[in-house]
Design an enzyme around this catalytic site. Structure first.
Site, short mmCIF file in Angstrom:
data_model
loop_
_atom_site.label_atom_id
_atom_site.label_comp_id
_atom_site.label_asym_id
_atom_site.label_seq_id
_atom_site.Cartn_x
_atom_site.Cartn_y
_atom_site.Cartn_z
N TYR A 90 65.08 -80.62 17.48
CA TYR A 90 65.05 -81.74 18.43
C TYR A 90 66.46 -82.04 18.95
CZ TYR A 90 60.41 -82.48 16.42
OH TYR A 90 59.12 -82.32 16.01
N CYS A 91 67.43 -81.96 18.06
CA CYS A 91 68.82 -82.20 18.45
C CYS A 91 69.31 -81.13 19.42
CB CYS A 91 69.72 -82.21 17.22
SG CYS A 91 69.35 -83.54 16.04
#
Length: 225
Positions: A90-91
């Site tokens: 997600y990062c």
């Protein structure tokens, strides 16, 4: 497709156990439990908000060069993104979205930095894998994240899960504490005032880069005045 749409699509595949993830349902449920508990703790409400003064910081980039928020703010407003690490998909999607928006940020005279607790080699990997044109700064022990109100300790059951998944945060971060920052995004004006703040204890939720543009426009008008 918006950043959140991309995150939601990844999350759906991950939680469905699709290849290459093949994640067992109990693992997903444990992650859900940890997120729900962090939300319920109210930790996000204690982080810096718009109108607060941002703490000054100096952190090293992957090449060991010291990067000072004071020096960057002398040039213009500053966009700061706190993220968990190169191991977090997600990062990485968020970093790619910020890279795509970088020319727009720069058109407002703003600098952009991303901060994570990971070691320099892992930051170099973040830059390389995501083709980034902005610095990734290492925040040992999440000390700067703590100053922004973002640091939290993983619960013991999540630590055991991460160990089982070979997601060794002490190795990634060079720090035995098993702490992380809540993902967060800030726009800081040249006087050090937080103009925009978005903190989410649910790491699968991230603001869109364009959400910061009104604050950057306002920062430009303030600087001009």
């Amino acid at each position: 497709m918006s950043l959140q749409d991309k995150l939601d699509a990844f999350k759906a595949d991950f939680q469905a156990g699709k290849p290459p993830y093949n994640v067992p349902r109990p693992v997903i449920e444990t992650m859900h439990r940890a997120t729900a508990e962090l939300i319920a703790s109210g930790a996000a409400g204690r982080a810096l908000k718009a109108g607060d003064k941002a703490p000054a910081f100096t952190l090293n980039d992957p090449d060991g060069k010291a990067v000072s928020s004071t020096a960057l703010l002398a040039e213009g407003p500053l966009v700061v993104s706190f993220y968990r690490g190169v191991w977090c998909p997600y990062c990485n999607m968020e970093l790619q979205a910020l890279q795509a928006a970088l020319p727009t940020f720069q058109s407002f005279g703003a600098n952009l930095v991303a901060i994570s607790p990971q070691t320099a080699p892992n930051s170099r990997k973040s830059v390389r894998q995501n083709a980034l044109g902005f610095p990734i700064l290492s925040d040992p022990n999440n000390d700067v994240a703590a100053a922004f109100g973002l640091r939290f300790a993983l619960p013991d059951y999540l630590v055991e899960l991460y160990k089982g998944l070979k997601n060794d945060l002490p190795a990634f971060n060079g720090d035995p504490s098993w702490t992380l920052p809540m993902p967060a995004r800030f726009v800081i004006g040249q006087d050090g005032t937080v103009l925009y703040a978005e903190v989410n204890p649910d790491y699968t939720r991230r603001p869109e880069p364009e959400d910061m543009l009104p604050a950057l426009r306002g920062a430009g008008r303030t600087a001009a005045a």
